[in-house]
Scaffold this motif. Structure first.
Motif, PDB file in Angstrom:
ATOM      1  N   THR A  53      -1.204  -1.169   3.997  1.00 35.78           N
ATOM      2  CA  THR A  53      -2.441  -0.392   3.849  1.00 35.78           C
ATOM      3  C   THR A  53      -3.176  -0.856   2.587  1.00 35.78           C
ATOM      4  O   THR A  53      -2.641  -1.599   1.772  1.00 35.78           O
ATOM      5  CB  THR A  53      -2.140   1.110   3.747  1.00 35.78           C
ATOM      6  N   LYS A  54      -4.402  -0.367   2.431  1.00 37.91           N
ATOM      7  CA  LYS A  54      -5.241  -0.826   1.322  1.00 37.91           C
ATOM      8  C   LYS A  54      -5.315   0.190   0.180  1.00 37.91           C
ATOM      9  O   LYS A  54      -6.219   0.133  -0.648  1.00 37.91           O
ATOM     10  CB  LYS A  54      -6.651  -1.152   1.835  1.00 37.91           C
ATOM     11  N   GLU A  55      -4.364   1.127   0.144  1.00 35.44           N
ATOM     12  CA  GLU A  55      -4.340   2.108  -0.945  1.00 35.44           C
ATOM     13  C   GLU A  55      -3.332   1.701  -2.014  1.00 35.44           C
ATOM     14  O   GLU A  55      -2.398   0.941  -1.754  1.00 35.44           O
ATOM     15  CB  GLU A  55      -3.955   3.498  -0.418  1.00 35.44           C
ATOM     16  N   ASN A  56      -3.553   2.231  -3.210  1.00 38.35           N
ATOM     17  CA  ASN A  56      -2.575   2.083  -4.289  1.00 38.35           C
ATOM     18  C   ASN A  56      -1.699   3.329  -4.349  1.00 38.35           C
ATOM     19  O   ASN A  56      -2.094   4.402  -3.874  1.00 38.35           O
ATOM     20  CB  ASN A  56      -3.283   1.875  -5.632  1.00 38.35           C
ATOM     21  N   GLY A  75       0.845  -1.193   0.000  1.00 40.22           N
ATOM     22  CA  GLY A  75       0.000   0.000   0.000  1.00 40.22           C
ATOM     23  C   GLY A  75       0.877   1.237   0.000  1.00 40.22           C
ATOM     24  O   GLY A  75       1.814   1.348  -0.780  1.00 40.22           O
ATOM     25  N   LYS A  76       0.594   2.160   0.916  1.00 37.41           N
ATOM     26  CA  LYS A  76       1.404   3.373   1.018  1.00 37.41           C
ATOM     27  C   LYS A  76       2.495   3.249   2.073  1.00 37.41           C
ATOM     28  O   LYS A  76       3.362   4.128   2.181  1.00 37.41           O
ATOM     29  CB  LYS A  76       0.511   4.581   1.326  1.00 37.41           C
ATOM     30  N   ASP A 105      -3.715  -6.367   0.094  1.00 38.93           N
ATOM     31  CA  ASP A 105      -4.890  -7.052   0.641  1.00 38.93           C
ATOM     32  C   ASP A 105      -5.705  -7.710  -0.467  1.00 38.93           C
ATOM     33  O   ASP A 105      -6.409  -8.693  -0.228  1.00 38.93           O
ATOM     34  CB  ASP A 105      -5.754  -6.048   1.417  1.00 38.93           C
ATOM     35  N   LYS A 106      -5.626  -7.177  -1.686  1.00 37.49           N
ATOM     36  CA  LYS A 106      -6.348  -7.760  -2.823  1.00 37.49           C
ATOM     37  C   LYS A 106      -5.863  -9.169  -3.138  1.00 37.49           C
ATOM     38  O   LYS A 106      -6.585  -9.959  -3.741  1.00 37.49           O
ATOM     39  CB  LYS A 106      -6.188  -6.875  -4.060  1.00 37.49           C
ATOM     40  N   THR A 157      -0.660  -1.549  -5.521  1.00 32.77           N
ATOM     41  CA  THR A 157       0.172  -1.853  -4.352  1.00 32.77           C
ATOM     42  C   THR A 157      -0.642  -2.339  -3.156  1.00 32.77           C
ATOM     43  O   THR A 157      -0.070  -2.618  -2.101  1.00 32.77           O
ATOM     44  CB  THR A 157       0.971  -0.606  -3.935  1.00 32.77           C
ATOM     45  N   ASN A 158      -1.954  -2.428  -3.320  1.00 31.42           N
ATOM     46  CA  ASN A 158      -2.817  -2.907  -2.234  1.00 31.42           C
ATOM     47  C   ASN A 158      -2.694  -4.425  -2.118  1.00 31.42           C
ATOM     48  O   ASN A 158      -3.360  -5.181  -2.824  1.00 31.42           O
ATOM     49  CB  ASN A 158      -4.267  -2.488  -2.496  1.00 31.42           C
TER      50      ASN A 158
END
Length: 311
Positions: free
Chosen positions: A162-165, A137-138, A183-184, A180-181
């Motif tokens: 984290t869950k952001e790209n 994530g970030k 969690d996917k 970059t997430n």
């Protein structure tokens, strides 16, 4: 109208100064190979040159971002390919364990190998590029994945990122989000029931139960259902890898456009900033001729005295 000697001297000195200035300017242009060296030479041209230099600087910045994004995506593709191989091997081990002829000892060996492959998946997904983790994530400075252990046995995977790209600016008002997430990769379409960590937990638990009981009923539980589930997770990895590939293709296209833009900007800057040496040298020769002629005429004018007028 009477032309005085003072007026003649003044005009001569003015013309001499003008010619000397022209020669000096052309000499500067030839020595620097630049049309202008300061803003007062040609304010409009200098403004255009400055704007082109700013555009070239921005182009270089975006080109570096694009290059970084392509390398990042290529690293992700390799990591996902490696993790997919581990999933495929786990599937083969589960299929072998479900075989009617496979005994508890072989299932135990398969279980140990599955645990090794789980750790291999974590290592693949914890790949970093240029010191940054590619699926965090970030939070790119901390390893996003870790194995979950119970009684020194690997039973699952935990995601700590984290869950952001991550966004990347590749042109004016153009942004690309790198996948970059992480969690996917563990959860299919946000469905908490379809979670890779839960799946591994169930697989290890079921294998442990069979090893302890040697019950055919326990063996059947990690047959078809588990194989269908791992196929879904493998397909999910392929989908994410496809997204990464799509972004990489877009970045490569952007890189081609950036190279073309840089070429055009460099050509435009050269046309405005660089001198034509042959043309400028001819101009210098003409200016030197005018300067030398002025000097020659001046030597005659300056030698005039009161005696010339008396005669």
């Amino acid at each position: 109208m009477r032309i005085s000697t003072n007026m003649t001297y003044h005009d001569f000195l003015t013309n001499l100064g003008t010619n000397a200035t022209n020669v000096q300017k052309t000499l500067n242009q030839l020595s620097t190979l630049k049309e202008v060296s300061k803003s007062s030479d040609n304010p409009l041209l200098v403004s255009k040159i400055m704007n082109l230099n700013v555009s070239l600087g921005q182009n270089d910045t975006y080109a570096q971002e694009i290059k970084d994004g392509i390398s990042w995506s290529n690293t992700q593709d390799g990591a996902l390919a490696s993790a997919k191989q581990s999933l495929d091997h786990i599937r083969d081990l589960l299929q072998n364990s479900a075989n009617a002829t496979t005994g508890p000892d072989e299932v135990r060996a398969n279980k140990n190998e599955i645990q090794q492959e789980i750790q291999a998946i974590v290592e693949s997904l914890n790949t970093n590029f240029d010191g940054r983790y590619i699926f965090a994530g970030k939070n790119t400075t901390t390893a996003p994945f870790s194995v979950i252990k119970k009684d020194d046995e690997v039973i699952g995977i935990q995601y700590n990122g984290t869950k952001e790209n991550l966004p990347r600016q590749i042109a004016d008002n153009v942004q690309v989000d790198l996948v970059t997430n992480g969690d996917k990769l563990l959860t299919i379409d946000g469905n908490k029931e379809k979670n890779l960590n839960r799946f591994f937990n169930e697989v290890i638990g079921q294998l442990t139960d069979y090893i302890a009981s040697s019950s055919e009923e326990d063996k059947q539980k990690f047959g078809t259902d588990f194989l269908n589930d791992i196929d879904e997770f493998a397909s999910n990895f392929v989908n994410v890898r496809t997204q990464v590939g799509t972004i990489a293709n877009r970045l490569k296209a952007a890189s081609d456009r950036s190279d073309t833009e840089k070429l055009n900007l460099t050509q435009a800057l050269s046309e405005r900033q660089d001198v034509d040496v042959a043309e400028k040298y001819m101009e210098y020769q003409n200016q030197m001729l005018a300067y030398q002629t002025t000097m020659a005429m001046g030597s005659k004018i300056m030698q005039t005295s009161i005696l010339d007028y008396v005669r």
